[in-house]
Write an enzyme that holds these catalytic residues in place. Structure first.
Site, mmCIF file in Angstrom:
data_model
loop_
_atom_site.group_PDB
_atom_site.id
_atom_site.type_symbol
_atom_site.label_atom_id
_atom_site.label_comp_id
_atom_site.label_asym_id
_atom_site.label_seq_id
_atom_site.Cartn_x
_atom_site.Cartn_y
_atom_site.Cartn_z
ATOM 1 N N CYS A 78 52.332 36.590 51.016
ATOM 2 C CA CYS A 78 52.264 35.546 52.055
ATOM 3 C C CYS A 78 53.501 34.644 52.031
ATOM 4 C CB CYS A 78 50.968 34.749 51.909
ATOM 5 S SG CYS A 78 50.555 33.786 53.384
ATOM 6 N N HIS A 166 46.738 38.644 52.163
ATOM 7 C CA HIS A 166 46.277 38.327 50.808
ATOM 8 C C HIS A 166 45.454 39.494 50.252
ATOM 9 C CE1 HIS A 166 47.447 34.054 50.506
ATOM 10 N NE2 HIS A 166 47.330 34.073 51.821
ATOM 11 N N GLU A 168 44.269 39.737 47.353
ATOM 12 C CA GLU A 168 43.354 39.278 46.306
ATOM 13 C C GLU A 168 41.986 38.853 46.819
ATOM 14 O OE1 GLU A 168 45.892 35.604 47.408
ATOM 15 O OE2 GLU A 168 46.054 37.788 47.411
ATOM 16 N N VAL A 223 27.898 28.489 27.439
ATOM 17 C CA VAL A 223 28.503 29.790 27.166
ATOM 18 C C VAL A 223 29.846 29.640 26.447
ATOM 19 C CG1 VAL A 223 29.440 31.882 28.228
ATOM 20 C CG2 VAL A 223 27.375 30.844 29.159
ATOM 21 N N THR A 226 29.685 28.427 22.788
ATOM 22 C CA THR A 226 28.979 29.429 21.990
ATOM 23 C C THR A 226 29.890 30.607 21.659
ATOM 24 O OG1 THR A 226 26.835 28.835 22.957
ATOM 25 C CG2 THR A 226 27.004 30.998 21.929
#
Length: 508
Positions: A78, A166, A168, A223, A226
């Site tokens: 882009c 794009h 992605e 998460v 941990t």
């Protein structure tokens, strides 16, 4: 390790590029365009991101390309494509036809390595106000749409490619194929970036870095902390000292249940009951930012006092993840403060500890994959994100123990209901807000004047954007009825149907 460098020009999609490259099991890093890292032999290619700027603007981002263009494979997306065209002497002008949204490739150079396997008519996603009117000599067109002749081009004599769409984003149907063509076929990257390889490398690095020193780590039950704890534990064993602070703002029975889970995992954990200290700091405070700062400072004070009881501790472990790092070193400096209280930014001077952050190169979904590879139970790995300040920012007024009790009961009914009805894993994050609103109701034959709670459930990939979850009406009706019948102090339940943006996931 083979690496792709992504230079960020401020695009909202830059992190998506990195996530897609990593889906290909190739390691990549994002850096601001004006802070290019050393391009070592491990760097196999470079990607230029899009940008909200026009390359014709006076303050347009200008990268230093002397060590990149013609020396390393380059994919310009882009803005990057437009900048390269203008830099070479081409013409970039404001589009006569708006080029936002879906488009289809109606011509493809099938001999181009970048376009290998992309079918004619492939849908791509455009998002730009400028377009390339003509390209310099030596720039060869490799694909077009009905309205955009130079949807993609290659510079002859070098491995430099550019596309105005794009690849992605989800709407570019063959975008991952294009990225794979670039990363694997053009850059010749080995697809060796896997959870297993990350664990092996990280454990070795932690052993070398920490040596025989002691590390203290604040566990939250989430998460990130941990997985960070289990990685450190695998590397240094009982040199790791974990501290789990009960700030009185956790979910119902969470302190006890999570503490038990950690002990089952062989972690060296100490639980600290500091509820009253946090309630005292929050008394009478209604401003969300002051709540966050008060909670953050109190946590550091409590944590520091506990850490000092661990003799010779030299390191502080944190569950910092890659989006925190990226957002703290953005193109135009640190991003605007929507809310404070995240891990990046260092430590108070009085905490004489060095930082160790084993997850700082991972996105959230990668943290979960690493956690599963480590053998952590799904009930911990699959937990919804929970805000650091806890229920304090889901109480939209001053925080009191009674308000916390009410919200814990409401939240328990909602979350338990999601689990029992097979909806928990379909939702990215869910929670309840206690509103500073009282409404009239009737219970039995008596008039009531009690609190309103809002239920919130969203679907997302990484929390950057989110849509509200379309939970079944029957489920919402059942949960609402149970909340009103069982939680004294609540007589009305509403459901939040706002998406992010413009709304955030949390209310404060």
């Amino acid at each position: 390790m083979d690496t792709i460098i992504i230079l960020d020009f401020g695009s909202q999609y830059t992190q998506l590029i990195a996530r897609k490259v990593r889906e290909l099991n190739v390691y990549c890093e994002i850096h601001p365009f004006n802070k290019i890292p050393a391009l070592t032999k491990d760097v196999k290619g470079v990607i230029f991101s899009g940008s909200p700027y026009s390359c014709n603007a006076e303050d347009a981002p200008v990268p230093d390309m002397k060590d990149i263009k013609g020396k390393l494979p380059l994919l310009a997306v882009c803005y990057g494509a437009q900048y390269l065209a203008k830099w070479g002497g081409g013409r970039v002008q404001q589009s006569k036809i708006r080029e936002y949204g879906r488009a289809n490739l109606n011509w493809i150079d099938e001999s181009s390595p970048l376009m290998k396997g992309v079918p004619m008519g492939s849908q791509v996603w455009m998002s730009h106000g400028d377009t390339i009117e003509c390209v310099p000599e030596g720039y060869k067109c490799i694909c077009s749409t009905e309205n955009v002749k130079y949807a993609g081009y290659k510079i002859e004599g070098e491995e430099t490619y550019a596309i105005q769409f794009h690849p992605e984003v989800h709407h570019s149907v063959d975008g991952l194929t294009i990225l794979k063509n670039f990363v694997v076929d053009v850059c010749h990257c080995e697809q060796s970036w896997t959870p297993a390889s990350f664990i092996e490398t990280t454990v070795a690095e932690l052993k070398a870095k920490v040596g025989s020193d002691k590390v203290v780590l604040g566990l939250s039950g989430g998460v990130d902390s941990t997985v960070a704890a289990v990685l450190l534990n695998r590397a240094i064993g009982h040199q790791l000292h974990c501290i789990f602070v009960d700030n009185g703002l956790l979910r119902k029975n969470e302190f006890e249940s999570v503490l038990e889970s950690y002990k089952d995992m062989g972690l060296n954990v100490k639980g600290v009951d500091a509820k009253e200290r946090f309630y005292s700091v929050l008394a009478g405070v209604t401003d969300p930012e002051k709540k966050r700062k008060g909670i953050g400072k109190t946590f550091i004070d409590v944590f520091d006092a506990e850490a000092k009881q661990i003799s010779d501790a030299k390191w502080l472990g944190q569950g910092t993840i890659y989006p925190d790092v990226i957002e703290s070193s953005s193109v135009k400096g640190p991003s605007q403060t929507i809310k404070s209280h995240h891990n990046v930014g260092g430590l108070p001077d009085y905490m004489k500890l060095q930082l160790v952050e084993p997850l700082r190169s991972l996105f959230k979904d990668e943290v979960r994959r690493v956690g599963r590879q480590l053998g952590i139970k799904d009930e911990l790995i699959g937990r919804h994100p929970f805000p650091g300040p806890g229920l304090a920012i889901r109480i939209l007024s001053d925080v009191t123990p009674e308000k916390v009790r009410i919200l814990q009961e409401v939240d328990d009914i909602f979350i338990r209901g999601l689990r029992e009805n097979g909806l928990y894993d379909k939702v990215w994050q869910a929670g309840c807000m206690l509103l500073p609103v009282q409404s009239v109701g009737v219970m039995g034959d008596e008039r009531t004047y009690e609190s309103v709670v809002a239920l919130r459930a969203v679907e997302s990939v990484d929390g950057m954007t989110a849509d509200w979850s379309h939970l079944p009406y029957e489920f919402l009706a059942k949960v609402s009825n149970e909340i009103i019948n069982r939680v004294k102090g609540v007589n009305r339940v509403v459901y939040d149907i706002s998406s992010k943006p413009p709304a955030t996931i949390e209310w404060e």
